[in-house]
Design a protein around this motif. Structure first.
Motif, short mmCIF file in Angstrom:
data_model
loop_
_atom_site.label_atom_id
_atom_site.label_comp_id
_atom_site.label_asym_id
_atom_site.label_seq_id
_atom_site.Cartn_x
_atom_site.Cartn_y
_atom_site.Cartn_z
N ALA A 344 -0.46 -2.87 2.62
CA ALA A 344 -1.16 -3.54 1.53
C ALA A 344 -2.63 -3.13 1.52
O ALA A 344 -3.28 -3.04 2.56
CB ALA A 344 -1.03 -5.06 1.69
N GLY A 345 -3.15 -2.88 0.32
CA GLY A 345 -4.54 -2.46 0.17
C GLY A 345 -4.71 -0.96 0.12
O GLY A 345 -5.80 -0.47 -0.19
N THR A 346 -3.64 -0.20 0.43
CA THR A 346 -3.72 1.27 0.37
C THR A 346 -2.69 1.76 -0.63
O THR A 346 -2.72 1.38 -1.79
CB THR A 346 -3.51 1.88 1.76
N ASP A 347 -1.79 2.63 -0.20
CA ASP A 347 -0.72 3.15 -1.05
C ASP A 347 0.61 2.99 -0.36
O ASP A 347 0.71 3.01 0.88
CB ASP A 347 -0.94 4.65 -1.36
N SER A 380 2.25 3.33 -13.13
CA SER A 380 1.96 2.38 -12.06
C SER A 380 0.58 2.60 -11.45
O SER A 380 0.17 1.86 -10.56
CB SER A 380 3.02 2.48 -10.95
N PRO A 401 0.09 2.69 -5.84
CA PRO A 401 -0.94 1.76 -5.35
C PRO A 401 -0.34 0.42 -4.95
O PRO A 401 0.44 -0.18 -5.68
CB PRO A 401 -1.89 1.62 -6.55
N TRP A 402 -0.75 -0.05 -3.77
CA TRP A 402 -0.30 -1.33 -3.24
C TRP A 402 -1.53 -2.22 -3.10
O TRP A 402 -2.30 -2.10 -2.15
CB TRP A 402 0.40 -1.11 -1.90
N ARG A 403 -1.70 -3.12 -4.07
CA ARG A 403 -2.92 -3.93 -4.11
C ARG A 403 -2.82 -5.20 -3.30
O ARG A 403 -3.74 -6.01 -3.31
CB ARG A 403 -3.26 -4.28 -5.56
N GLY A 404 -1.71 -5.41 -2.64
CA GLY A 404 -1.64 -6.53 -1.73
C GLY A 404 -0.98 -7.76 -2.30
O GLY A 404 -0.96 -8.80 -1.66
N GLU A 405 -0.44 -7.72 -3.55
CA GLU A 405 0.25 -8.87 -4.08
C GLU A 405 1.51 -9.13 -3.26
O GLU A 405 2.11 -8.21 -2.70
CB GLU A 405 0.66 -8.67 -5.55
#
Length: 416
Positions: A344-347, A380, A401-405
């Motif tokens: 989370a927060g990266t890719d 995405s 992208p993994w924004r941490g949701e």
């Protein structure tokens, strides 16, 4: 004076100007009514002026009655051409008013027409012509009951009132046409938005159908090919392969019904979406490929698969699914390696590799699957690369992208 309604917003300037003689159209019923009304008003006003100037109390000389009446009648008839030549007609009637009082009504109508259809600079010039001729007429044929300047002022007041009325009509028409233009533009933009939304929805459904059916049908092709090339296989293996074909065909039909169902009914906010695959379903997908005869290694480097947002997990699942389908088509005997990594927060990184081979399964394919995956990754906010590597492998790598949701992986959360 009547003005036809515009068929397109770009016609607004043309509607405010007099029609070109080469492009004139037949008069409408409203045009006829307006023209007759203008003719009657010009005759009545001209008759009033003729009566007023012919019955002065002091016997002052005025233009001869017969020429005055003839000029006034011709001026009223000339109003028929006021739409085609408004400026020329207004100037001509202003000049001939030096010798005719009865033409003043037609002159006012012509001045009004110029004020409606021409810019203010032209209107002012024509009005000056009328004021000058009016001042000259008052000097040549004075009224002993009032001063010269009173007559001039009355001429200015009448001309100003006619011009103001015409400018008001012009401004009102411009406002109405402007509002109509805005409405037409808004309607066109709304139709464009609807068309774009339909195209996007069709593209989404097409991608979904390709992702779902290509995997199932490729499995069918592999098992059917095995039966074709091994007719002497033991009955147990034939029955097992036939069972896999039946199950895959049944699942393909079920997936097709679910996707096409989107086209038959409009989903509402209260209607839940059908269950969508996510990263938790990758082991099942890989087992299906293994049962079809593929050699697949799966390495999951994520600490918690359930922490991946639902939409992100679906995109990752579709990427692996399409990559395995391509490997089954173009490298059926090669070992395929699937690696999922990220935090989370990266890719979220998905990598699928297989050795380059010359053999192919014969399953048709046009390469549109990888194009669809690249578009899905771009939508995405990520990117996708695919192609041969220096190590002699074919690699598909996606960065999402993994924004941490922390949307639950099984919950509905947008289109796959």
């Amino acid at each position: 004076m009547a003005v036809s309604r515009p068929d397109h917003p770009s016609l607004l300037p043309a509607l405010l100007a007099a029609p070109d003689p080469a492009e004139r159209v037949p008069r409408s019923a409203r045009d006829w009514a307006v023209d007759i009304a203008c003719f009657v008003l010009a005759v009545l006003f001209g008759g009033f002026m003729l009566f007023a100037t012919s019955h002065g109390s002091s016997g002052v000389h005025h233009p001869p009655r017969l020429p005055d009446v003839l000029i006034g009648a011709l001026g009223c008839l000339a109003l028929w051409w006021r739409r085609r030549h408004p400026v020329e007609l207004a100037v001509a009637l202003g000049v001939v008013s030096l010798a005719s009082a009865s033409v003043s009504g037609a002159g006012c109508i012509a001045l009004f027409t110029v004020a409606v259809h021409r810019p203010f600079r032209t209107v002012a010039a024509v009005a000056v012509v009328h004021l000058v001729t009016g001042a000259i007429y008052t000097a040549v044929f004075p009224d002993p009951t009032e001063s010269y300047w009173v007559g001039v002022v009355w001429g200015v007041v009448v001309s100003a009132a006619v011009v103001a009325w015409g400018m008001f009509v012009r401004a009102r028409r411009q406002l109405i046409l402007s509002l109509r233009e805005r409405a037409l533009r808004a309607e066109a933009e709304q139709q464009l938005r609807v068309t774009q939304a339909r195209q996007q929805e069709r593209a989404r459904i097409a991608r979904e159908m390709h992702d779902v059916l290509a995997h199932r049908i490729s499995l069918l092709s592999v098992h059917a090919g095995a039966l074709e090339f091994r007719p002497d296989a033991p009955p147990t293996e034939i029955a097992k392969a036939a069972g896999v074909i039946r199950a895959s065909a049944h699942q393909a039909l079920q997936d097709l019904r679910e996707v096409i169902g989107v086209l038959r009914e409009d989903a509402t906010e209260d209607t839940p979406e059908r269950p969508q695959p996510n990263l938790g379903d990758l082991p099942t997908l890989i087992d299906e490929s293994r049962r079809a005869g593929m050699t697949v290694t799966y390495e999951n480097r994520l600490h918690d698969v359930d922490a991946v947002p639902g939409a992100l997990g679906r995109s990752a699942y579709r990427t692996v699914q399409e990559a395995l389908t391509n490997a089954r088509k173009h490298a059926p005997k090669a070992t395929v390696s699937v690696i999922v990594d990220g935090s989370a927060g990266t890719d979220l990184t998905i990598e699928v590799r297989n050795p380059l081979v010359n053999a192919a399964s014969g399953i048709p394919g046009s390469g549109t699957g990888l194009i669809g995956l690249a578009e899905r990754a771009m939508l995405s906010g990520g990117r996708l690369e695919h192609g041969p590597t220096p190590d002699g492998e074919f690699r598909v790598r996606a960065w999402l992208p993994w924004r941490g949701e922390t949307t639950p992986a099984g919950a509905p959360g947008g289109a796959a």
